[in-house]
Design an enzyme around this catalytic site. Sequence first.
Site, mmCIF file in Angstrom:
data_model
loop_
_atom_site.group_PDB
_atom_site.id
_atom_site.type_symbol
_atom_site.label_atom_id
_atom_site.label_comp_id
_atom_site.label_asym_id
_atom_site.label_seq_id
_atom_site.Cartn_x
_atom_site.Cartn_y
_atom_site.Cartn_z
ATOM 1 N N TRP A 130 -10.499 -52.265 30.341
ATOM 2 C CA TRP A 130 -9.593 -51.113 30.248
ATOM 3 C C TRP A 130 -10.217 -49.883 30.888
ATOM 4 C CZ3 TRP A 130 -5.123 -52.903 29.921
ATOM 5 C CH2 TRP A 130 -4.797 -53.946 29.054
ATOM 6 N N ASP A 156 -9.897 -43.096 25.641
ATOM 7 C CA ASP A 156 -8.850 -44.059 25.299
ATOM 8 C C ASP A 156 -9.261 -44.682 23.964
ATOM 9 O OD1 ASP A 156 -7.261 -46.317 24.982
ATOM 10 O OD2 ASP A 156 -7.701 -47.184 26.949
ATOM 11 N N LYS A 215 -1.820 -51.308 18.871
ATOM 12 C CA LYS A 215 -2.992 -52.006 18.361
ATOM 13 C C LYS A 215 -3.156 -51.734 16.865
ATOM 14 C CE LYS A 215 -3.570 -53.230 22.535
ATOM 15 N NZ LYS A 215 -4.408 -52.732 23.596
HETATM 16 C C1 LIG Z 1 -4.265 -52.593 25.038
HETATM 17 C C2 LIG Z 1 -5.089 -51.539 25.631
HETATM 18 C C3 LIG Z 1 -4.676 -50.817 26.760
HETATM 19 C C4 LIG Z 1 -3.378 -51.117 27.488
HETATM 20 O O1 LIG Z 1 -2.312 -50.702 26.735
HETATM 21 P P1 LIG Z 1 -0.820 -50.724 27.311
HETATM 22 O O2 LIG Z 1 -0.096 -49.961 26.264
HETATM 23 O O3 LIG Z 1 -0.426 -52.159 27.384
HETATM 24 O O4 LIG Z 1 -0.812 -50.072 28.627
HETATM 25 C C5 LIG Z 1 -5.484 -49.809 27.226
HETATM 26 N N1 LIG Z 1 -6.640 -49.518 26.627
HETATM 27 C C6 LIG Z 1 -7.076 -50.190 25.541
HETATM 28 C C7 LIG Z 1 -8.374 -49.824 24.920
HETATM 29 C C8 LIG Z 1 -6.327 -51.219 25.012
HETATM 30 O O5 LIG Z 1 -6.760 -51.895 23.942
#
Ligand SMILES: *Cc1c(COP(=O)(O)O)cnc(C)c1O
Length: 360
Positions: A101, A171, A195
Amino acid sequence: MSRVYNFSAGPAVLPEEVLREAAEEMMDYRGCGMSVMEMSHRSKVFDEIIKEAEADLRELMNIPDNYKVLFLQGGASQQFAAVPMNLMKNKKAGYIITGQWAKKAYQEAKLFGEAVELASSADKTFSYIPDCSDLPITEDMDYVYICENNTIYGTKFKELPNTKGKDLVADVSSCFLSEPVDVSKYAIIYGGVQKNVGPAGVVIAIIREDLITDDVLPGTPTMLKYKTQADNDSLYNTPPCYGIYICGKVFKWIKNMGGLEVMKQKNEEKAKILYDFLDESKMFKGTVAPEDRSLMNVPFVTGNDELDAKFVKEAKAAGFENLKGHRSVGGMRASIYNAMPKEGVEKLVAFMKKFEEENA
Ligand SMILES: *Cc1c(COP(=O)(O)O)cnc(C)c1O
């Protein structure tokens, strides 16, 4: 009705109390004769839902007044572009690469300027967090970027990097609301909620106000400009109303439990049960440097692909779903987010013990 123990990395398990409440309110939200899915985002009822959600989140995370809370769409992945478009005034930023990511965010930033790799743990399949105490951060960098909890590899920054005074962007998709955070240490905290917080379709971005300006990169779409969203209290266009409503319920669920301190204690207890077992097992091994282990995502392997596959299959038959590791890593991964009950982890470990005995 029968519910499984769902160890999915995302979309993931949500609190049963929240799902039940949403079911009760499905046909008639609190006497207004319609579902939240069916109401105008400009209605008074929805206005209360989104305002209350924001107020509860602010209280939970102790968000300072000089930060805006935005409810956005486009997934965490869209922020990979929105961050540089809004922040890269000098067209240069530093990225710490701790997994897929972070790497995707880094590659996206390269579309807009110079993205510099400050550190990486790619040399050991992202199984640790690199030393971030003295990174090659230069004066002209607009920000430093991290992925705080690495969903796929199961690592977490236990300490934030030394950014040498530069703004930190994080993030936090897979560790959102899993423990207390000091928001003031960040310029932007953002995450997709699917998540740990709610249904897919909502991204929450907490942004320091001085970063929300008209001074964005040329060509930045109106919708991706933080100022557009901030000026309109996340209602520039139709927001993901139903998702925001469920997030609001999850905020209340965490508040009722005692807030993020209590959440952290519970998450530590759960993770310890699993990590302690992995440390003593002869068959199952954790894949992450112990000091960098995530409380949320726990990857493990047997070292034998056939045995891994057998385990995943038998676990599924026993009611433990989504334990297969990410396609890029193999093995297994148990995501034990806020809504996974302790009992689920205890039962998983009991199942792993039994599998180990039977397959020794
Ligand atoms: C799942 C995830 C993403 C991607 O998320 P989307 O909503 O599918 O774009 C980005 N960063 C992290 C840390 C993730 O776990």
